[in-house]
Design an enzyme around this catalytic site. Structure first.
Site, PDB file in Angstrom:
ATOM      1  N   SER A  64      11.401  58.640  -8.172  1.00 19.34           N
ATOM      2  CA  SER A  64      10.890  58.746  -6.805  1.00 19.34           C
ATOM      3  C   SER A  64       9.691  59.675  -6.669  1.00 19.34           C
ATOM      4  O   SER A  64       8.905  59.535  -5.737  1.00 19.34           O
ATOM      5  CB  SER A  64      12.017  59.181  -5.864  1.00 19.34           C
ATOM      6  OG  SER A  64      12.627  60.352  -6.350  1.00 19.34           O
ATOM      7  N   CYS A 111      18.063  49.627   4.773  1.00 19.17           N
ATOM      8  CA  CYS A 111      18.304  48.287   4.264  1.00 19.17           C
ATOM      9  C   CYS A 111      16.979  47.623   3.957  1.00 19.17           C
ATOM     10  O   CYS A 111      15.930  48.091   4.375  1.00 19.17           O
ATOM     11  CB  CYS A 111      19.023  47.443   5.304  1.00 19.17           C
ATOM     12  SG  CYS A 111      20.666  48.064   5.682  1.00 19.17           S
ATOM     13  N   GLY A 163      18.763  49.294  -0.776  1.00 17.59           N
ATOM     14  CA  GLY A 163      20.202  49.287  -0.526  1.00 17.59           C
ATOM     15  C   GLY A 163      20.948  48.587  -1.635  1.00 17.59           C
ATOM     16  O   GLY A 163      20.497  47.546  -2.114  1.00 17.59           O
ATOM     17  N   TYR A 207       9.532  58.773   0.254  1.00 18.44           N
ATOM     18  CA  TYR A 207      10.626  58.488  -0.676  1.00 18.44           C
ATOM     19  C   TYR A 207      11.050  57.016  -0.736  1.00 18.44           C
ATOM     20  O   TYR A 207      11.293  56.492  -1.811  1.00 18.44           O
ATOM     21  CB  TYR A 207      11.854  59.332  -0.291  1.00 18.44           C
ATOM     22  CG  TYR A 207      13.137  58.871  -0.952  1.00 18.44           C
ATOM     23  CD1 TYR A 207      13.388  59.163  -2.289  1.00 18.44           C
ATOM     24  CD2 TYR A 207      14.075  58.114  -0.257  1.00 18.44           C
ATOM     25  CE1 TYR A 207      14.556  58.725  -2.906  1.00 18.44           C
ATOM     26  CE2 TYR A 207      15.249  57.675  -0.870  1.00 18.44           C
ATOM     27  CZ  TYR A 207      15.480  57.976  -2.186  1.00 18.44           C
ATOM     28  OH  TYR A 207      16.620  57.544  -2.798  1.00 18.44           O
ATOM     29  N   CYS A 257       7.982  55.639  10.219  1.00 12.77           N
ATOM     30  CA  CYS A 257       8.733  56.686   9.519  1.00 12.77           C
ATOM     31  C   CYS A 257       7.954  57.203   8.310  1.00 12.77           C
ATOM     32  O   CYS A 257       7.696  56.472   7.353  1.00 12.77           O
ATOM     33  CB  CYS A 257      10.064  56.094   9.056  1.00 12.77           C
ATOM     34  SG  CYS A 257      10.939  57.097   7.861  1.00 12.77           S
ATOM     35  N   ASN A 290      17.076  46.006   9.825  1.00 14.31           N
ATOM     36  CA  ASN A 290      16.848  47.289   9.152  1.00 14.31           C
ATOM     37  C   ASN A 290      16.486  48.315  10.224  1.00 14.31           C
ATOM     38  O   ASN A 290      15.594  48.070  11.027  1.00 14.31           O
ATOM     39  CB  ASN A 290      15.702  47.138   8.143  1.00 14.31           C
ATOM     40  CG  ASN A 290      15.264  48.457   7.516  1.00 14.31           C
ATOM     41  OD1 ASN A 290      14.116  48.609   7.143  1.00 14.31           O
ATOM     42  ND2 ASN A 290      16.163  49.409   7.398  1.00 14.31           N
ATOM     43  N   GLY A 291      17.181  49.432  10.207  1.00 14.09           N
ATOM     44  CA  GLY A 291      16.920  50.476  11.192  1.00 14.09           C
ATOM     45  C   GLY A 291      18.220  50.976  11.767  1.00 14.09           C
ATOM     46  O   GLY A 291      19.295  50.647  11.272  1.00 14.09           O
ATOM     47  N   CYS A 333      12.775  64.308  10.866  1.00 14.30           N
ATOM     48  CA  CYS A 333      13.609  64.987   9.864  1.00 14.30           C
ATOM     49  C   CYS A 333      13.007  66.334   9.455  1.00 14.30           C
ATOM     50  O   CYS A 333      13.717  67.218   8.986  1.00 14.30           O
ATOM     51  CB  CYS A 333      13.854  64.088   8.652  1.00 14.30           C
ATOM     52  SG  CYS A 333      12.376  63.415   7.898  1.00 14.30           S
ATOM     53  N   ASP A 383       9.337  67.247  -7.099  1.00 15.66           N
ATOM     54  CA  ASP A 383      10.245  66.245  -6.536  1.00 15.66           C
ATOM     55  C   ASP A 383       9.672  65.786  -5.200  1.00 15.66           C
ATOM     56  O   ASP A 383       8.846  66.477  -4.602  1.00 15.66           O
ATOM     57  CB  ASP A 383      11.662  66.803  -6.371  1.00 15.66           C
ATOM     58  CG  ASP A 383      12.710  65.684  -6.408  1.00 15.66           C
ATOM     59  OD1 ASP A 383      12.327  64.495  -6.366  1.00 15.66           O
ATOM     60  OD2 ASP A 383      13.916  65.995  -6.478  1.00 15.66           O
ATOM     61  N   ASP A 384      10.114  64.601  -4.758  1.00 13.01           N
ATOM     62  CA  ASP A 384       9.536  64.071  -3.513  1.00 13.01           C
ATOM     63  C   ASP A 384      10.124  64.738  -2.285  1.00 13.01           C
ATOM     64  O   ASP A 384       9.464  64.896  -1.269  1.00 13.01           O
ATOM     65  CB  ASP A 384       9.738  62.560  -3.440  1.00 13.01           C
ATOM     66  CG  ASP A 384      11.203  62.200  -3.452  1.00 13.01           C
ATOM     67  OD1 ASP A 384      11.787  62.017  -2.383  1.00 13.01           O
ATOM     68  OD2 ASP A 384      11.791  62.144  -4.552  1.00 13.01           O
TER      69      ASP A 384
HETATM   70  P1  5GP Z   1      19.194  66.593  -2.934  1.00 10.99           P
HETATM   71  O1  5GP Z   1      18.248  67.640  -2.478  1.00 10.99           O
HETATM   72  O2  5GP Z   1      19.890  65.942  -1.746  1.00 10.99           O
HETATM   73  O3  5GP Z   1      20.185  67.047  -3.913  1.00 10.99           O
HETATM   74  O4  5GP Z   1      18.399  65.457  -3.644  1.00 10.99           O
HETATM   75  C1  5GP Z   1      17.053  65.194  -3.406  1.00 10.99           C
HETATM   76  C2  5GP Z   1      16.725  63.912  -4.119  1.00 10.99           C
HETATM   77  O5  5GP Z   1      17.302  62.821  -3.422  1.00 10.99           O
HETATM   78  C3  5GP Z   1      15.233  63.663  -4.204  1.00 10.99           C
HETATM   79  O6  5GP Z   1      14.921  63.459  -5.559  1.00 10.99           O
HETATM   80  C4  5GP Z   1      15.004  62.367  -3.446  1.00 10.99           C
HETATM   81  O7  5GP Z   1      14.234  61.468  -4.242  1.00 10.99           O
HETATM   82  C5  5GP Z   1      16.356  61.801  -3.221  1.00 10.99           C
HETATM   83  N1  5GP Z   1      16.526  61.302  -1.848  1.00 10.99           N
HETATM   84  C6  5GP Z   1      15.820  61.597  -0.758  1.00 10.99           C
HETATM   85  N2  5GP Z   1      16.265  60.914   0.310  1.00 10.99           N
HETATM   86  C7  5GP Z   1      17.276  60.166  -0.110  1.00 10.99           C
HETATM   87  C8  5GP Z   1      18.124  59.209   0.533  1.00 10.99           C
HETATM   88  O8  5GP Z   1      18.020  58.905   1.722  1.00 10.99           O
HETATM   89  N3  5GP Z   1      19.055  58.624  -0.265  1.00 10.99           N
HETATM   90  C9  5GP Z   1      19.188  58.922  -1.599  1.00 10.99           C
HETATM   91  N4  5GP Z   1      20.126  58.307  -2.303  1.00 10.99           N
HETATM   92  N5  5GP Z   1      18.392  59.796  -2.215  1.00 10.99           N
HETATM   93  C10 5GP Z   1      17.462  60.414  -1.493  1.00 10.99           C
HETATM   94 MG    MG Z   2      14.389  61.534  -6.400  1.00 14.21          MG
END
Ligand code: 5GP
Ligand code: MG
Length: 459
Positions: free
Chosen positions: A285, A2, A28, A244, A238, A103-104, A437, A347-348
Site C-alpha cells: 500500500s 466494496c 473487499g 490507501y 474521499c 459502495n459507500g 478521518c 507507510d501510507d
Molecule cells: P495499523 O496502524 O492499523 O496497525 O495499520 C496501518 C496499516 O493498515 C497501513 O499499512 C495501511 O496500509 C493499512 N490500512 C489503512 N486503512 C485500512 C483499512 O481500511 N483496512 C485495512 N485492512 N487496512 C488498512
Molecule cells: Mg499498508
C-alpha cells in the site's frame, strides 16, 4: 468498503463482470457476487463468501446468461458478514426484476429502515443497501427513472450504485461524490466500475467519471444523463481512496493514484527529512509513497520488507507463534538490506498502530541501527462514517496519543506524519476532498448517530 462493476449491452456480461471483480478484489474479500439479466428480463444471481476465485467459476458463469450484469465484492465495515449481506441484491417488483450493487455508507439507513419496518417492510439482512431497493419498490413515481431518483434523493451519506431494472442499467453517485465510479465503452456496450483498473482488465475504453449527483441510464451504448440528485453544499470525494484504498494503476476522481501517492511521499520528505542509508515501503500500500520519498530525498529505495501474498485465510493459532504473529505471517524483513543501517520506513497510514508496532520490532530484530518512521497521511483521529473501515475513536492511535508518545510507543527514533495542509496542497487541483478521518469535519449529516441508532452494516 466494496467494489462494484456493471456491464450493459455486452455479450457474456457476467463474464465481463467477473473479470472486473478480479481487478476490484482489493476493495473487499469477504463476499463476491454477480447478477445477470437474460433476454426475457429475468435476473439471476450467484454469491460466494470470500473472493471471486473461491466460487465464481465457468460453470457458475454459464448459469448467468444475458447481456446485462452487475458484480460486487464486499468488505463489510460493521455488522454482519455472510451471504445474506452479500450483493447484488436481487428482487422482483412491479417494474420487473431489479438488481443493485452499492459502495459507500448511507448515514441515515437505520432511520429509513426503522420507518420502512414500521410501514410493514421485511428485510433479509442487516446491510444498509437493502434500504435502497425498498425505497425504489415503494415509490409511486410510475417509471423506473423517477423511482430511482426519488429513492436516491432520500439517502444521506456515501453511495456509488449500479442498478438494473430489466435490462436497463443505471449508474449513480451521491451528490458529494464520496466513492468513485467510472464508465467505459466496450464492444458496442458500456462497462461501469469503481476504478479504472477494472476497465483496463476487460479492455474497455474510459468514457467518463460518473459526476457527483448524477443518475445515468444506460441501454447498450445509449447513455442518458437523467435529472441529477439535489445538489450538496460542496463535493467531498474521499481522500483516503487516494491514500490507501484504490489501486495505484487506477485513475480516481480524475487523478492518477500513483501520481497522488508519489506526490504525498515527496511532500512528506520535504516536511520530515531524515539522515538515513535507505528508504523502504510497507508493501504494497505504501510503495508509491516510498518511491516519492526516495525521489525527493535522494536516499536510495530498497526492498526492506517482503510481503507474503498467500496468507489470505490461512488459519494458524496465534499462540503457536507469539505476539507479532499477524504481522510476521504477512511480512518478513530482508536482513541484508537492514542490518547495521539507518532506515526510513514509509507507510501510507497509521490507523490502530498495531501493524506498525509489530513491524518495527521485526525491523529492529533484523539489525536496524536507527528506524525513522514516516506516514504519508496525517494522523487518523476520527472514524469514517462514509465507508472506510475505521475503528472507533478509542482504537485510533492518532486520537489517543500525541505524536511524541506514538513515537515512543512504536519504539522509533523519529516519527513524521504528512501535514493536513501538505496533503491538501498535493491534490489541490482535484479538491476539495472529504478529510473527516483526519479533521473530524463530517460533510454529510450523520443522521443515525444523532437519532441514537447504531450504524448499519455497510459497504
Ligand atoms: P495499523 O496502524 O492499523 O496497525 O495499520 C496501518 C496499516 O493498515 C497501513 O499499512 C495501511 O496500509 C493499512 N490500512 C489503512 N486503512 C485500512 C483499512 O481500511 N483496512 C485495512 N485492512 N487496512 C488498512
Ligand atoms: Mg499498508
Amino acid at each position: 468498503m466494496c467494489g462494484i462493476v456493471g456491464a450493459s449491452g455486452v455479450h457474456g456480461a457476467a463474464r465481463i463482470a467477473s473479470l472486473g471483480l478480479y481487478a476490484l478484489q482489493h476493495r473487499g474479500q469477504e463476499a463476491a457476487g454477480i447478477s445477470a439479466v437474460d433476454d426475457n428480463g429475468v435476473a439471476r444471481v450467484q454469491k460466494v463468501t470470500g473472493q471471486i476465485a473461491d466460487g465464481i467459476d465457468d460453470e457458475v458463469l454459464r448459469g448467468l446468461p444475458g447481456d446485462t450484469a452487475l458484480g460486487h465484492t464486499r468488505y463489510s465495515t460493521a455488522g454482519g458478514g455472510g451471504l445474506v449481506n452479500a450483493q447484488p441484491i436481487v428482487v422482483r417488483y412491479h417494474q420487473g426484476d431489479m438488481a443493485l450493487v452499492h459502495n459507500g455508507n448511507i448515514t441515515n439507513a437505520r432511520t429509513l429502515r426503522a420507518e420502512l419496518v414500521e410501514e410493514g417492510a421485511i428485510f433479509q439482512g442487516t446491510i444498509d443497501s437493502e434500504v435502497i431497493v425498498h425505497l425504489i419498490a415503494r415509490s409511486r413515481a410510475g417509471n423506473p427513472d423517477e423511482e430511482i431518483r426519488e429513492a436516491l434523493s432520500r439517502l444521506e451519506g456515501a453511495f456509488s450504485v449500479l442498478i438494473t431494472i430489466g435490462d436497463t442499467m443505471y449508474a449513480a453517485r451521491d451528490a458529494r461524490g464520496f466513492r468513485p465510479l467510472v464508465l467505459g465503452r466496450l464492444n458496442g456496450g458500456m462497462v461501469a466500475a469503481s476504478e479504472t483498473c477494472a476497465l483496463d482488465l476487460v479492455g474497455a475504453r474510459f468514457h467518463c467519471e460518473v459526476p457527483p449527483g448524477a443518475v445515468i441510464r444506460i441501454r447498450g451504448t445509449e447513455v442518458t444523463e437523467l435529472e441529477p440528485l439535489p445538489p450538496a453544499p460542496r463535493q467531498a470525494p474521499c481522500i483516503f481512496e487516494l491514500i490507501y484504498f484504490a489501486r495505484p494503476d487506477s485513475n480516481v476522481f480524475g487523478k492518477s493514484v500513483d501520481r497522488a501517492r508519489r506526490a504525498f511521499g515527496r511532500q512528506l520528505a520535504r516536511e520530515h527529512p531524515a539522515d538515513a542509508d535507505c528508504v523502504f515501503s510497507v508493501p504494497d500500500s505504501s510503495n508509491s509513497a516510498a518511491l516519492g520519498f526516495a525521489e525527493e530525498s535522494g536516499i536510495p529505495l530498497e526492498l526492506g520488507l517482503i510481503r507474503n501474498h498467500y496468507v489470505g485465510r490461512t488459519f494458524i493459532h496465534p499462540e503457536q507463534i507469539g505476539r507479532d504473529f499477524k504481522v510476521r505471517v504477512k511480512y518478513n524483513p530482508v536482513r541484508e538490506v537492514i542490518e547495521g543501517k539507518r532506515v526510513i520506513v514509509v507507510d501510507d497510514s497509521l490507523v490502530r498502530g498495531t501493524t506498525s508496532k509489530g513491524l518495527i520490532s521485526l525491523i529492529r530484530d533484523a539489525g536496524a541501527r536507527e528506524v525513522h518512521f514516516r506516514v504519508a497521511s496525517p494522523p487518523v483521529t476520527n472514524p469514517c462514517f462514509y465507508g472506510i473501515d475505521m475503528p472507533t475513536k478509542q482504537e485510533l492511535i492518532g486520537a489517543r496519543m500525541a505524536v511524541g508518545d506514538i513515537a515512543r510507543h512504536l519504539n522509533v527514533d523519529s516519527l513524521g506524519y504528512l501535514s493536513l495542509e501538505g496533503m491538501h496542497q498535493v491534490v489541490s487541483e482535484q479538491g476539495p476532498f472529504c478529510d473527516a478521518c483526519f479533521s473530524g469535519d463530517y460533510t454529510a449529516p450523520l443522521v443515525d448517530l444523532g437519532s441514537g441508532l447504531a450504524a448499519a452494516s455497510t459497504c
